[in-house]
Design a protein around this motif. Structure first.
Motif, PDB file in Angstrom:
ATOM      1  N   TYR A  81       0.796  -1.301  -0.140  1.00  0.00           N
ATOM      2  CA  TYR A  81      -0.147   0.147  -0.200  1.00  0.00           C
ATOM      3  C   TYR A  81       0.882   1.470   0.001  1.00  0.00           C
ATOM      4  O   TYR A  81       0.486   2.385  -0.648  1.00  0.00           O
ATOM      5  N   LEU A  82       2.133   1.140   0.720  1.00  0.00           N
ATOM      6  CA  LEU A  82       2.941   2.410   0.806  1.00  0.00           C
ATOM      7  C   LEU A  82       3.666   2.586  -0.545  1.00  0.00           C
ATOM      8  O   LEU A  82       3.763   3.728  -1.191  1.00  0.00           O
ATOM      9  N   LEU A  83       3.791   1.571  -1.385  1.00  0.00           N
ATOM     10  CA  LEU A  83       4.342   1.729  -2.705  1.00  0.00           C
ATOM     11  C   LEU A  83       3.507   2.382  -3.547  1.00  0.00           C
ATOM     12  O   LEU A  83       3.922   3.199  -4.402  1.00  0.00           O
ATOM     13  N   HIS A  84       2.221   1.943  -3.438  1.00  0.00           N
ATOM     14  CA  HIS A  84       1.048   2.415  -4.362  1.00  0.00           C
ATOM     15  C   HIS A  84       0.969   3.883  -3.938  1.00  0.00           C
ATOM     16  O   HIS A  84       0.554   4.683  -4.966  1.00  0.00           O
ATOM     17  N   LEU A  85       0.990   4.171  -2.660  1.00  0.00           N
ATOM     18  CA  LEU A  85       0.724   5.388  -2.361  1.00  0.00           C
ATOM     19  C   LEU A  85       1.717   6.350  -2.720  1.00  0.00           C
ATOM     20  O   LEU A  85       1.547   7.438  -3.215  1.00  0.00           O
ATOM     21  N   ALA A  86       3.009   5.937  -2.551  1.00  0.00           N
ATOM     22  CA  ALA A  86       4.205   6.854  -3.144  1.00  0.00           C
ATOM     23  C   ALA A  86       3.967   7.090  -4.611  1.00  0.00           C
ATOM     24  O   ALA A  86       4.455   8.098  -5.203  1.00  0.00           O
ATOM     25  N   VAL A  87       3.528   5.889  -5.460  1.00  0.00           N
ATOM     26  CA  VAL A  87       3.483   5.998  -6.786  1.00  0.00           C
ATOM     27  C   VAL A  87       2.269   7.303  -7.112  1.00  0.00           C
ATOM     28  O   VAL A  87       2.448   7.903  -8.071  1.00  0.00           O
ATOM     29  N   ALA A  88       1.088   7.126  -6.384  1.00  0.00           N
ATOM     30  CA  ALA A  88       0.131   8.100  -6.688  1.00  0.00           C
ATOM     31  C   ALA A  88       0.657   9.621  -6.392  1.00  0.00           C
ATOM     32  O   ALA A  88       0.347  10.413  -7.104  1.00  0.00           O
ATOM     33  N   ASP A  89       1.401   9.685  -5.184  1.00  0.00           N
ATOM     34  CA  ASP A  89       2.024  11.032  -4.673  1.00  0.00           C
ATOM     35  C   ASP A  89       2.813  11.475  -5.975  1.00  0.00           C
ATOM     36  O   ASP A  89       2.769  12.490  -6.502  1.00  0.00           O
ATOM     37  N   LEU A  90       3.646  10.684  -6.603  1.00  0.00           N
ATOM     38  CA  LEU A  90       4.523  11.068  -7.662  1.00  0.00           C
ATOM     39  C   LEU A  90       3.729  11.314  -9.009  1.00  0.00           C
ATOM     40  O   LEU A  90       4.183  12.459  -9.443  1.00  0.00           O
ATOM     41  N   LEU A  91       2.963  10.761  -9.291  1.00  0.00           N
ATOM     42  CA  LEU A  91       2.061  10.971 -10.356  1.00  0.00           C
ATOM     43  C   LEU A  91       1.155  12.542 -10.044  1.00  0.00           C
ATOM     44  O   LEU A  91       1.144  13.396 -10.972  1.00  0.00           O
ATOM     45  N   LEU A  92       0.731  12.632  -8.945  1.00  0.00           N
ATOM     46  CA  LEU A  92       0.171  13.915  -8.670  1.00  0.00           C
ATOM     47  C   LEU A  92       1.133  14.928  -8.629  1.00  0.00           C
ATOM     48  O   LEU A  92       0.853  16.166  -9.120  1.00  0.00           O
ATOM     49  N   LEU A  93       2.533  14.608  -8.159  1.00  0.00           N
ATOM     50  CA  LEU A  93       3.424  15.844  -8.008  1.00  0.00           C
ATOM     51  C   LEU A  93       3.825  16.174  -9.605  1.00  0.00           C
ATOM     52  O   LEU A  93       4.304  17.289  -9.744  1.00  0.00           O
ATOM     53  N   LEU A  94       3.958  15.204 -10.629  1.00  0.00           N
ATOM     54  CA  LEU A  94       4.149  15.542 -11.592  1.00  0.00           C
ATOM     55  C   LEU A  94       3.404  16.442 -12.548  1.00  0.00           C
ATOM     56  O   LEU A  94       3.566  17.244 -13.573  1.00  0.00           O
ATOM     57  N   SER A  95       2.085  16.819 -11.923  1.00  0.00           N
ATOM     58  CA  SER A  95       1.204  17.718 -12.284  1.00  0.00           C
ATOM     59  C   SER A  95       1.412  19.239 -11.610  1.00  0.00           C
ATOM     60  O   SER A  95       0.805  20.083 -12.382  1.00  0.00           O
ATOM     61  N   LEU A  96       2.174  19.239 -10.721  1.00  0.00           N
ATOM     62  CA  LEU A  96       2.105  20.605 -10.091  1.00  0.00           C
ATOM     63  C   LEU A  96       2.959  21.626 -10.922  1.00  0.00           C
ATOM     64  O   LEU A  96       2.831  22.573 -10.914  1.00  0.00           O
ATOM     65  N   PRO A  97       3.972  21.440 -11.836  1.00  0.00           N
ATOM     66  CA  PRO A  97       4.596  22.301 -12.547  1.00  0.00           C
ATOM     67  C   PRO A  97       3.830  22.891 -13.551  1.00  0.00           C
ATOM     68  O   PRO A  97       3.824  23.973 -13.861  1.00  0.00           O
ATOM     69  N   PHE A  98       2.738  22.038 -13.986  1.00  0.00           N
ATOM     70  CA  PHE A  98       1.926  22.597 -14.925  1.00  0.00           C
ATOM     71  C   PHE A  98       0.729  23.613 -14.454  1.00  0.00           C
ATOM     72  O   PHE A  98       0.493  24.682 -15.075  1.00  0.00           O
ATOM     73  N   TRP A  99       0.438  23.359 -12.972  1.00  0.00           N
ATOM     74  CA  TRP A  99      -0.405  24.339 -12.354  1.00  0.00           C
ATOM     75  C   TRP A  99       0.620  25.353 -11.830  1.00  0.00           C
ATOM     76  O   TRP A  99      -0.196  26.718 -11.763  1.00  0.00           O
ATOM     77  N   ALA A 100       1.943  25.374 -11.728  1.00  0.00           N
ATOM     78  CA  ALA A 100       2.573  26.518 -11.431  1.00  0.00           C
ATOM     79  C   ALA A 100       2.753  27.491 -12.588  1.00  0.00           C
ATOM     80  O   ALA A 100       2.517  28.598 -12.112  1.00  0.00           O
ATOM     81  N   LYS A 101       2.864  26.912 -13.661  1.00  0.00           N
ATOM     82  CA  LYS A 101       2.949  27.905 -14.894  1.00  0.00           C
ATOM     83  C   LYS A 101       1.593  28.313 -15.064  1.00  0.00           C
ATOM     84  O   LYS A 101       1.398  29.708 -15.536  1.00  0.00           O
ATOM     85  N   ALA A 102       0.423  27.769 -15.022  1.00  0.00           N
ATOM     86  CA  ALA A 102      -0.887  28.249 -15.063  1.00  0.00           C
ATOM     87  C   ALA A 102      -1.126  29.278 -14.184  1.00  0.00           C
ATOM     88  O   ALA A 102      -1.707  30.506 -14.457  1.00  0.00           O
ATOM     89  N   ALA A 103      -0.518  29.092 -12.887  1.00  0.00           N
ATOM     90  CA  ALA A 103      -0.669  29.981 -11.814  1.00  0.00           C
ATOM     91  C   ALA A 103      -0.238  31.420 -12.287  1.00  0.00           C
ATOM     92  O   ALA A 103      -0.711  32.607 -11.939  1.00  0.00           O
ATOM     93  N   ALA A 104       1.094  31.317 -12.983  1.00  0.00           N
ATOM     94  CA  ALA A 104       1.930  32.369 -13.133  1.00  0.00           C
ATOM     95  C   ALA A 104       1.318  33.068 -14.534  1.00  0.00           C
ATOM     96  O   ALA A 104       1.108  34.330 -14.518  1.00  0.00           O
ATOM     97  N   ASP A 105       0.919  32.426 -15.562  1.00  0.00           N
ATOM     98  CA  ASP A 105       0.751  33.108 -16.806  1.00  0.00           C
ATOM     99  C   ASP A 105      -0.534  32.560 -17.521  1.00  0.00           C
ATOM    100  O   ASP A 105      -0.831  32.942 -18.612  1.00  0.00           O
ATOM    101  N   GLY A 106      -1.525  31.830 -16.796  1.00  0.00           N
ATOM    102  CA  GLY A 106      -2.383  31.307 -17.301  1.00  0.00           C
ATOM    103  C   GLY A 106      -2.214  29.923 -17.777  1.00  0.00           C
ATOM    104  O   GLY A 106      -1.068  29.430 -18.136  1.00  0.00           O
TER     105      GLY A 106
END
Length: 279
Positions: A81-106
């Motif tokens: 379960y911890l392994l799958h939780l870590a994988v889910a966290d990593l996939l979620l984290l990969l979306s944050l650079p896109f949201w960072a760009k969207a927060a700055a420039d749309g």
């Protein structure tokens, strides 16, 4: 690594300024709520916050994956379960650079990328919540039902695979609207990535989706965690173990982290569902 709820990502999706109400105090020339300063602050603050979470979270969860893979032969149900939780966290984290760009420039990416990023974020957001619930239930079985664990270890390992598959399927099911209806749209002077329901989707359907997300992704998960950890605490208080206080502190920290990371976003969903239904 639990992450903050997505409520903070939605601030820039409405770039309009609320006009003054008739009869409101003041000279009537200033807007009731001018959001320009808020947006300017958010454009400077949120990208830094998202990148910080991305860097710290990626390092931490990558280490968890590496450790779980290294000791694969010794892996227990909790480790799975911890392994799958870590994988889910990593996939979620990969979306944050896109949201960072969207927060700055749309939103500067295509609508297809909007579907991918928005869906990936939400699927793994709910996956993290449900895997934390699985871990709490597994801890209950291991500690409270210790006798049964010795006689059914292989069966539990097999069941854990099915549970992980069920969690991923449930997370995808909860995010079908993002997969189908997410697209980039123009809001004021900014392009944003958001869900745009077609006109043939009723308000009842929208409220039902929100209600399912809050019920399954938060309240049901919280209920299971509270019950399991309450029974674990009851068992630990009866036992004479030197690690009892440490275990109680860890349980308190897990529940607190879950509430801090999930409660704000789900309260926003509840308010949104009520507002949608009241229209």
């Amino acid at each position: 690594v639990p992450l903050p709820g997505k409520a903070s990502l939605d601030y820039y999706r409405n770039a309009s300024v609320v006009p003054p109400l008739e009869g409101s105090p003041g000279n009537g020339t200033e807007p009731l709520c001018d959001r320009r300063q808020v947006r300017q602050f958010a454009r400077a603050f949120l990208p830094l916050l998202f990148w910080l979470i991305f860097c710290v979270g990626t390092v931490g969860n990558t280490l968890v994956v590496l450790v779980c893979c290294k000791y694969r032969l010794r892996r227990s149900t909790t480790d799975r379960y911890l392994l799958h939780l870590a994988v889910a966290d990593l996939l979620l984290l990969l979306s944050l650079p896109f949201w960072a760009k969207a927060a700055a420039d749309g939103w500067v990416f295509r609508s297809l990328m909007c579907k991918v990023v928005n869906s990936m974020y939400k699927i793994n957001f709910y996956g993290c919540s449900l895997f934390l619930t699985c871990i709490s239930f597994d801890r209950y079985i291991t500690i409270v039902q210790a006798v049964k664990v010795r006689t059914s270890q292989r069966r539990r390992l097999l069941h854990s695979r099915l549970v992980c598959l069920a969690v991923w399927l449930t997370s995808v099911s909860l995010c079908i609207p993002e997969i189908m209806y997410s697209r980039s749209v123009r809001v004021g002077d900014t392009t944003v990535c958001k869900i745009m329901y077609p006109t043939n989707v009723s308000m009842t359907s929208r409220v039902t989706v929100l209600a399912l997300r809050v019920t399954v992704g938060f309240f049901l998960a919280l209920l299971v965690m509270v019950i399991c950890y309450a029974l674990i605490i009851k068992t630990l208080l009866k036992a004479k173990r030197s690690q009892k206080q440490k275990s109680l502190k860890i349980i308190t920290m897990i529940i607190t982290a879950f509430l801090l990371s999930q409660f704000p976003y789900n309260i926003v969903l509840v308010a949104k569902a009520i507002g949608t239904y009241a229209r």
